[in-house]
Design an enzyme around this catalytic site. Structure first.
Site, PDB file in Angstrom:
ATOM      1  N   VAL A  82       0.896  -1.529  -0.018  1.00 21.82           N
ATOM      2  CA  VAL A  82      -0.014  -0.075   0.166  1.00 21.82           C
ATOM      3  C   VAL A  82       0.908   1.470   0.047  1.00 21.82           C
ATOM      4  O   VAL A  82       1.695   1.355   0.692  1.00 21.82           O
ATOM      5  CB  VAL A  82      -0.938   0.169   1.228  1.00 21.82           C
ATOM      6  N   SER A  83       0.875   2.191  -0.943  1.00 16.37           N
ATOM      7  CA  SER A  83       1.462   3.269  -1.084  1.00 16.37           C
ATOM      8  C   SER A  83       0.485   4.567  -1.815  1.00 16.37           C
ATOM      9  O   SER A  83      -0.285   4.236  -2.457  1.00 16.37           O
ATOM     10  CB  SER A  83       2.864   3.197  -1.674  1.00 16.37           C
ATOM     11  N   VAL A  84       0.980   5.832  -1.469  1.00 13.38           N
ATOM     12  CA  VAL A  84       0.432   6.837  -2.206  1.00 13.38           C
ATOM     13  C   VAL A  84       1.786   7.749  -2.513  1.00 13.38           C
ATOM     14  O   VAL A  84       2.699   7.946  -1.690  1.00 13.38           O
ATOM     15  CB  VAL A  84      -0.497   7.542  -1.353  1.00 13.38           C
ATOM     16  N   ARG A  90      -3.169  13.118   1.183  1.00 11.37           N
ATOM     17  CA  ARG A  90      -4.229  13.845   1.693  1.00 11.37           C
ATOM     18  C   ARG A  90      -5.357  14.512   0.676  1.00 11.37           C
ATOM     19  O   ARG A  90      -5.789  15.624   0.775  1.00 11.37           O
ATOM     20  CB  ARG A  90      -3.665  15.095   2.624  1.00 11.37           C
ATOM     21  N   VAL A  93      -6.927   9.437  -1.656  1.00 12.58           N
ATOM     22  CA  VAL A  93      -6.421   8.076  -2.441  1.00 12.58           C
ATOM     23  C   VAL A  93      -6.146   6.865  -1.549  1.00 12.58           C
ATOM     24  O   VAL A  93      -6.879   5.943  -2.048  1.00 12.58           O
ATOM     25  CB  VAL A  93      -4.951   8.563  -3.074  1.00 12.58           C
ATOM     26  N   SER A 118       3.742  -0.463   8.085  1.00  8.83           N
ATOM     27  CA  SER A 118       4.894   0.438   8.092  1.00  8.83           C
ATOM     28  C   SER A 118       4.886   1.377   9.212  1.00  8.83           C
ATOM     29  O   SER A 118       5.644   1.867   9.781  1.00  8.83           O
ATOM     30  CB  SER A 118       5.245   1.003   6.727  1.00  8.83           C
ATOM     31  N   TYR A 123      -3.985   2.765  10.265  1.00  8.74           N
ATOM     32  CA  TYR A 123      -4.971   1.490   9.722  1.00  8.74           C
ATOM     33  C   TYR A 123      -6.040   1.367  10.794  1.00  8.74           C
ATOM     34  O   TYR A 123      -7.028   0.909  10.219  1.00  8.74           O
ATOM     35  CB  TYR A 123      -4.137   0.294   9.325  1.00  8.74           C
ATOM     36  N   PHE A 411       4.678 -10.145   4.570  1.00 14.50           N
ATOM     37  CA  PHE A 411       3.954 -10.321   3.232  1.00 14.50           C
ATOM     38  C   PHE A 411       3.864  -8.810   2.399  1.00 14.50           C
ATOM     39  O   PHE A 411       3.917  -7.986   3.009  1.00 14.50           O
ATOM     40  CB  PHE A 411       2.797 -11.182   3.192  1.00 14.50           C
TER      41      PHE A 411
END
Length: 411
Positions: A82-84, A90, A93, A118, A123, A411
């Site tokens: 998961v990344s943006v 902000r 996304v 991370s 979350y 993972f």
């Protein structure tokens, strides 16, 4: 600015993964690691956020099975990668990807979603609770000794090539037999057996190539340890470190034999390990636990995607009959009252109009689900409200697990 979410196409994987690498600092992974993740990617379960022709967000969900209390292997979406992009933070996304992902996991009939974070702060707002912890240790083997159980001397130990097919298969057979014994462990699907033996030379940082030690009894492999040997010297002499990657065994004697050999490797005075169960038995074999420099940190974050189905898949330590008032603004299909009845043989969980006994959010249910976090401790933090006297203690005991839940690898 608007973005378009779409399922990952194989032709887009290189660009998509490159944007993931950039979001995590920009350093390119080794060709071996990149190839492994490319092979493991389930493209129809991965998504990207696109701003025109540019990928600005990534997320995926492996198809996993995770052990729950009682030994069942339950379908779960393994949220990952998961990344943006920094240019698009902000702007909703991440929220849009989490929304799409949980809708997908629900449509696939998977009652759980799991991830490693991370940054753990991210979350919780999407309903994930910290369900397992991992133990780290730095053991001073020059001052700590082991007391081993009867039968340890009868175990044969051999150093073998970790990547050899026969060795890898034998170790995977041991791992597979261990999976059902501890909540939180993942059943490794074909292809995932490559992850524990991944050993890019560029990642060793002065350590040896990956080593593998197998324990045998009557010609059968009953345990293994995989580790690196990192040599170091000062004016007083050698002070090398054994960096333990993983260790599994089918009985106490094989387990102790593996640890004893690791303690006795020449030219070393330290064993480090960064991911063991918090109740790992070596803590009861050592002569001085203080000199093991033990610490813990969060590991598996878990979310109930379908409250009723998730609570029915596990068993309970003691008979339980409790009505939960569940708050879940992000997945509103879970909100409301659920009656859980169950015991060590099975459970049912259905909607009800009866008065609630406990009020909590789906995040707390996720934290307590594998039995590693007590509902009582969450109640003491004000995260669970007791509406019927005695209900909190009853439910907390029922949700507990004999062994600490544990995620053996990321993972």
């Amino acid at each position: 600015m608007t973005t378009d979410l779409r399922v990952l196409r194989p032709d887009d994987w290189d660009e998509w993964y490159g944007k993931l690498e950039r979001a995590f600092g920009g350093a390119a992974e080794s060709p071996e690691e990149r190839a492994l993740w490319s092979d493991l990617t389930e493209h129809d379960r991965f998504i990207g956020a696109w701003d025109g022709e540019e990928c600005v967000g990534t997320a995926g969900a492996f198809s996993f099975r995770v052990t729950v209390p009682g030994g069942a292997s339950v379908k779960a979406g393994g949220v990952t990668m998961v990344s943006v992009a920094s240019t698009h933070r902000r702007r909703g996304v991440l929220t849009s990807m989490m929304r799409r992902q949980l809708d997908d996991v629900r449509s696939w009939g998977e009652p759980l979603a799991v991830l490693t974070a991370s940054e753990p702060v991210i979350y919780g707002r999407f309903g994930y609770g910290v369900a397992t912890q991992q133990l780290r240790a730095e053991i001073d083997t020059s001052r700590v000794r082991l007391t081993v159980p009867e039968g340890t001397d009868d175990v044969r130990l051999r150093l073998v090539e970790p990547g050899a097919d026969a060795v890898r298969d034998a170790c995977e057979a041991v791992y597979a037999r261990r999976v059902a014994t501890r909540p939180g462990m993942l059943a490794r699907l074909p292809g995932w057996e490559r992850l524990p033996v991944l050993d890019p030379e560029s990642d060793r940082k002065g350590s040896s190539p990956l080593q593998c030690l197998v324990a045998e009894r009557d010609g059968e492999v009953v345990g293994y340890a995989r580790y690196f040997n990192k040599q170091d010297w000062d004016a007083a002499g050698p002070k090398g470190t054994i960096e333990l990657r993983d260790l599994e065994a089918l009985d106490p004697a094989a387990y102790a034999a593996l640890w004893r050999l690791l303690f006795d490797i020449d030219l070393t005075s330290t064993i480090t390990t960064y991911n063991r169960p918090v109740d790992d038995a070596f803590q009861h074999l050592v002569t001085d636990v203080r000199r093991c420099r033990i610490g813990v940190r969060d590991s598996l974050h878990l979310r109930l995607v379908d409250v009723g189905a998730a609570l029915e898949t596990r068993t309970y330590q003691t008979p339980v009959d409790v009505v939960f008032e569940v708050e879940d603004a992000f997945c509103p299909w879970n909100e409301g009252r659920w009656r859980l009845t169950g015991d060590a043989k099975g459970a049912s969980c259905e909607r009800t109009a009866d008065a609630a006994d406990l009020a909590l959010s789906v995040r707390e249910l996720g934290a307590a689900y594998l039995g590693g976090v007590s509902l009582t401790s969450l109640g003491a933090a004000g995260r669970v409200r007791e509406l019927r006297q005695g209900a909190l203690a009853e439910a907390s005991i029922a949700f507990s697990s004999d062994v600490a839940p544990w995620l053996p690898h990321g993972f």
